[in-house]
Design a protein around this motif. Structure first.
Motif, PDB file in Angstrom:
ATOM      1  N   LEU A  68       0.825  -1.213   0.000  1.00  0.00           N
ATOM      2  CA  LEU A  68       0.000   0.000   0.000  1.00  0.00           C
ATOM      3  C   LEU A  68       0.862   1.268   0.000  1.00  0.00           C
ATOM      4  CD1 LEU A  68      -2.739  -0.985   2.606  1.00  0.00           C
ATOM      5  CD2 LEU A  68      -3.007  -0.821   0.129  1.00  0.00           C
ATOM      6  N   LEU A  69       2.042   1.178   0.597  1.00  0.00           N
ATOM      7  CA  LEU A  69       2.893   2.364   0.751  1.00  0.00           C
ATOM      8  C   LEU A  69       3.959   2.484  -0.331  1.00  0.00           C
ATOM      9  CD1 LEU A  69       3.337   2.134   4.616  1.00  0.00           C
ATOM     10  CD2 LEU A  69       1.948   3.800   3.377  1.00  0.00           C
ATOM     11  N   GLU A  70       3.848   1.666  -1.360  1.00  0.00           N
ATOM     12  CA  GLU A  70       4.797   1.794  -2.471  1.00  0.00           C
ATOM     13  C   GLU A  70       4.743   3.222  -3.025  1.00  0.00           C
ATOM     14  OE1 GLU A  70       6.959   0.003  -4.352  1.00  0.00           O
ATOM     15  OE2 GLU A  70       7.014  -1.549  -2.791  1.00  0.00           O
ATOM     16  N   PRO A  71       5.894   3.866  -3.231  1.00  0.00           N
ATOM     17  CA  PRO A  71       5.869   5.288  -3.639  1.00  0.00           C
ATOM     18  C   PRO A  71       5.212   5.530  -5.000  1.00  0.00           C
ATOM     19  CG  PRO A  71       8.099   4.397  -3.668  1.00  0.00           C
ATOM     20  CD  PRO A  71       7.255   3.360  -3.029  1.00  0.00           C
ATOM     21  N   ARG A  72       5.299   4.590  -5.928  1.00  0.00           N
ATOM     22  CA  ARG A  72       4.746   4.845  -7.267  1.00  0.00           C
ATOM     23  C   ARG A  72       3.403   4.162  -7.485  1.00  0.00           C
ATOM     24  NH1 ARG A  72      10.064   4.349 -11.268  1.00  0.00           N
ATOM     25  NH2 ARG A  72      11.234   6.091 -10.328  1.00  0.00           N
ATOM     26  N   ALA A  73       3.312   2.893  -7.153  1.00  0.00           N
ATOM     27  CA  ALA A  73       2.085   2.148  -7.446  1.00  0.00           C
ATOM     28  C   ALA A  73       1.237   1.887  -6.210  1.00  0.00           C
ATOM     29  CB  ALA A  73       2.452   0.817  -8.109  1.00  0.00           C
ATOM     30  N   LEU A 120      -3.586  10.139  -2.532  1.00  0.00           N
ATOM     31  CA  LEU A 120      -3.066  11.486  -2.318  1.00  0.00           C
ATOM     32  C   LEU A 120      -2.924  12.239  -3.640  1.00  0.00           C
ATOM     33  CD1 LEU A 120      -0.309  10.818   0.391  1.00  0.00           C
ATOM     34  CD2 LEU A 120      -2.537  11.908   0.715  1.00  0.00           C
ATOM     35  N   GLY A 121      -2.572  11.516  -4.709  1.00  0.00           N
ATOM     36  CA  GLY A 121      -2.438  12.151  -6.013  1.00  0.00           C
ATOM     37  C   GLY A 121      -3.746  12.711  -6.525  1.00  0.00           C
ATOM     38  N   TRP A 122      -4.891  12.101  -6.140  1.00  0.00           N
ATOM     39  CA  TRP A 122      -6.198  12.639  -6.562  1.00  0.00           C
ATOM     40  C   TRP A 122      -6.419  14.050  -6.015  1.00  0.00           C
ATOM     41  CZ3 TRP A 122      -9.412   7.700  -4.932  1.00  0.00           C
ATOM     42  CH2 TRP A 122      -9.096   6.655  -5.826  1.00  0.00           C
ATOM     43  N   PHE A 123      -5.778  14.348  -4.874  1.00  0.00           N
ATOM     44  CA  PHE A 123      -5.923  15.686  -4.277  1.00  0.00           C
ATOM     45  C   PHE A 123      -4.723  16.587  -4.574  1.00  0.00           C
ATOM     46  CE2 PHE A 123      -8.313  12.664  -1.708  1.00  0.00           C
ATOM     47  CZ  PHE A 123      -9.558  13.275  -1.647  1.00  0.00           C
ATOM     48  N   ILE A 130      -1.557  15.907  -4.121  1.00  0.00           N
ATOM     49  CA  ILE A 130      -0.451  15.762  -3.154  1.00  0.00           C
ATOM     50  C   ILE A 130       0.517  14.722  -3.664  1.00  0.00           C
ATOM     51  CG2 ILE A 130       0.163  15.177  -0.773  1.00  0.00           C
ATOM     52  CD1 ILE A 130      -2.667  16.039   0.026  1.00  0.00           C
ATOM     53  N   ASP A 131       1.773  15.072  -3.714  1.00  0.00           N
ATOM     54  CA  ASP A 131       2.811  14.148  -4.137  1.00  0.00           C
ATOM     55  C   ASP A 131       3.303  13.382  -2.905  1.00  0.00           C
ATOM     56  OD1 ASP A 131       4.648  12.790  -5.597  1.00  0.00           O
ATOM     57  OD2 ASP A 131       6.096  14.447  -5.728  1.00  0.00           O
ATOM     58  N   GLY A 132       2.843  12.163  -2.786  1.00  0.00           N
ATOM     59  CA  GLY A 132       3.187  11.369  -1.600  1.00  0.00           C
ATOM     60  C   GLY A 132       4.661  11.005  -1.563  1.00  0.00           C
ATOM     61  N   PRO A 133       5.208  10.910  -0.374  1.00  0.00           N
ATOM     62  CA  PRO A 133       6.635  10.579  -0.255  1.00  0.00           C
ATOM     63  C   PRO A 133       6.878   9.074  -0.386  1.00  0.00           C
ATOM     64  CG  PRO A 133       5.695  10.868   1.897  1.00  0.00           C
ATOM     65  CD  PRO A 133       4.580  11.141   0.929  1.00  0.00           C
ATOM     66  N   ALA A 134       8.124   8.709  -0.390  1.00  0.00           N
ATOM     67  CA  ALA A 134       8.505   7.286  -0.297  1.00  0.00           C
ATOM     68  C   ALA A 134       8.481   6.926   1.187  1.00  0.00           C
ATOM     69  CB  ALA A 134       9.871   7.072  -0.910  1.00  0.00           C
ATOM     70  N   TRP A 135       7.326   6.468   1.636  1.00  0.00           N
ATOM     71  CA  TRP A 135       7.055   6.357   3.066  1.00  0.00           C
ATOM     72  C   TRP A 135       8.119   5.558   3.819  1.00  0.00           C
ATOM     73  CZ3 TRP A 135       3.287   9.399   4.832  1.00  0.00           C
ATOM     74  CH2 TRP A 135       2.308   9.818   3.942  1.00  0.00           C
ATOM     75  N   LEU A 136       8.482   4.416   3.270  1.00  0.00           N
ATOM     76  CA  LEU A 136       9.404   3.537   3.983  1.00  0.00           C
ATOM     77  C   LEU A 136      10.867   3.799   3.642  1.00  0.00           C
ATOM     78  CD1 LEU A 136       7.383   0.219   3.702  1.00  0.00           C
ATOM     79  CD2 LEU A 136       7.530   1.794   5.648  1.00  0.00           C
ATOM     80  N   ALA A 137      11.121   4.703   2.702  1.00  0.00           N
ATOM     81  CA  ALA A 137      12.501   5.028   2.338  1.00  0.00           C
ATOM     82  C   ALA A 137      12.900   6.409   2.835  1.00  0.00           C
ATOM     83  CB  ALA A 137      12.678   4.947   0.831  1.00  0.00           C
ATOM     84  N   ASP A 138      12.003   7.074   3.541  1.00  0.00           N
ATOM     85  CA  ASP A 138      12.267   8.414   4.061  1.00  0.00           C
ATOM     86  C   ASP A 138      12.436   8.325   5.576  1.00  0.00           C
ATOM     87  OD1 ASP A 138      12.095  11.104   4.934  1.00  0.00           O
ATOM     88  OD2 ASP A 138      11.029  11.635   3.098  1.00  0.00           O
ATOM     89  N   THR A 139      13.533   8.866   6.085  1.00  0.00           N
ATOM     90  CA  THR A 139      13.790   8.772   7.525  1.00  0.00           C
ATOM     91  C   THR A 139      12.757   9.526   8.367  1.00  0.00           C
ATOM     92  OG1 THR A 139      15.285  10.665   7.348  1.00  0.00           O
ATOM     93  CG2 THR A 139      16.266   8.479   7.201  1.00  0.00           C
ATOM     94  N   ARG A 140      12.033  10.459   7.745  1.00  0.00           N
ATOM     95  CA  ARG A 140      11.035  11.219   8.501  1.00  0.00           C
ATOM     96  C   ARG A 140       9.738  10.437   8.689  1.00  0.00           C
ATOM     97  NH1 ARG A 140      10.389  16.212   4.708  1.00  0.00           N
ATOM     98  NH2 ARG A 140      10.417  14.449   3.268  1.00  0.00           N
TER      99      ARG A 140
END
Length: 328
Positions: free
Chosen positions: A166-171, A178-181, A183-193
């Motif tokens: 579900l948290l894949e950055p592209r698919a 988030l893209g429908w609104f 918003i450019d979603g981050p790479a959830w599991l690859a971002d230290t934040r």
């Protein structure tokens, strides 16, 4: 004549009492001996019945605990597997090395953040779900109960894989929504934040079902007469909950806080499956650190880290008992 009869009659009575007391004492001693013999037989039978369990406990629980404690006080490594008696006792040197390792401090910090954030959120979410199912939701209550509890009985590996998808950055579905609104979603599991907060959300979602079930049982055990008496005294809904219901939920709250806190301090499966402790150790937990040390053959460091986690579990549990115990 009278004086002679008064002197002889008591003496005869004493003789009769002594003659009857002897068999009674012997019978009492025989009864006591039989009871001691029966107790001895019961004790031997109990030990024989418990022997298999005690043997399994000593082999698979007690021996590994003692052995791991000894390993944490020696220089045991993978090279000593064939000669475990040739290791050297080095005292607390492993613990000193452990607290000089910055990666271990990072793992402790991540674990502390995970516990301090996820534990209150899980308790609050579980309590809110229990109150909603007890007082608010009237229809499809069983469906909601199953829905909330379903993640608890689902394999953590399967849950982690689904969340990772579900948290894949592209698919992934999350970034797609988030893209429908715009918003450019981050790479959830690859971002230290975001990696650790995502795992906190996932842990809350997965464990609130257990808290909900226990809290729901606690809510349903609150006497209705107390609620009616508080209502007659003019207490509002919030006052009835805070002054009457919540104090009676202390035992359930203590149980869920202790069990959930112990589980969160052993935070392992989610980072192991989803990130392997990355990125840049932002999701490295203390248990995952110990596991990696064990995999690298540093058995002494892995054992020392495990006993540090054990001490943390004891400290957290004692604090929870002191804060949440029944004050009455």
């Amino acid at each position: 004549m009278t004086s002679m009869s008064t002197k002889t009659l008591p003496g005869r009575g004493d003789t009769d009492q002594q003659s009857t007391a002897g068999p009674e004492r012997r019978a009492a001693r025989r009864g006591f001996a039989l009871r001691v013999l029966a107790r001895g037989r019961q004790a031997r039978a109990a030990w024989i019945l418990a022997a298999p369990f005690l043997a399994l406990f000593a082999t698979f629980m007690l021996l590994p605990l003692v052995w791991s404690l000894l390993m944490s006080l020696t220089d045991t490594s993978s090279a000593d597997l064939r000669t475990p008696l040739n290791v050297s006792f080095i005292g607390l040197d492993n613990y000193v090395r452990l607290f000089q390792d910055e990666q271990f401090f990072t793992a402790l910090r991540n674990t502390a953040v995970f516990v301090l954030v996820a534990l209150p959120l899980t308790l609050a979410a579980g309590l809110a779900a229990a109150v909603a199912l007890d007082r608010g939701i009237r229809r499809f209550r069983a469906v909601f109960r199953v829905g909330f509890y379903l993640p608890v009985i689902t394999s953590i590996v399967a849950v982690a894989v689904v969340w990772k998808t579900l948290l894949e950055p592209r698919a992934g579905l999350v970034n797609l929504v988030l893209g429908w609104f715009g918003i450019d979603g981050p790479a959830w599991l690859a971002d230290t934040r975001f990696a650790l907060p995502v795992m906190i959300v996932m842990a809350v979602w997965r464990n609130l079902g257990t808290v909900m079930i226990i809290m729901l049982a606690g809510l349903q055990s609150v006497p209705q007469s107390l609620m009616e008496a508080a209502e007659l005294d003019g207490a509002g809904a919030w006052q009835r909950f805070w002054r009457v219901t919540f104090p009676l939920l202390r035992p359930a709250l203590l149980l869920t806080a202790v069990t959930t806190g112990i589980g969160y301090l052993q935070f392992f499966d989610e980072p192991f499956v989803m990130t392997d402790g990355g990125p840049l150790d932002s999701t490295l937990s203390a248990t995952l650190y110990a596991y990696k040390q064990f995999g690298n053959g540093n058995y002494e460091m892995a054992s020392a880290a495990s006993y540090v986690i054990f001490v943390l579990i004891v400290v957290l549990t004692v604090l929870q008992f002191r804060v949440l115990r029944d004050k009455d």
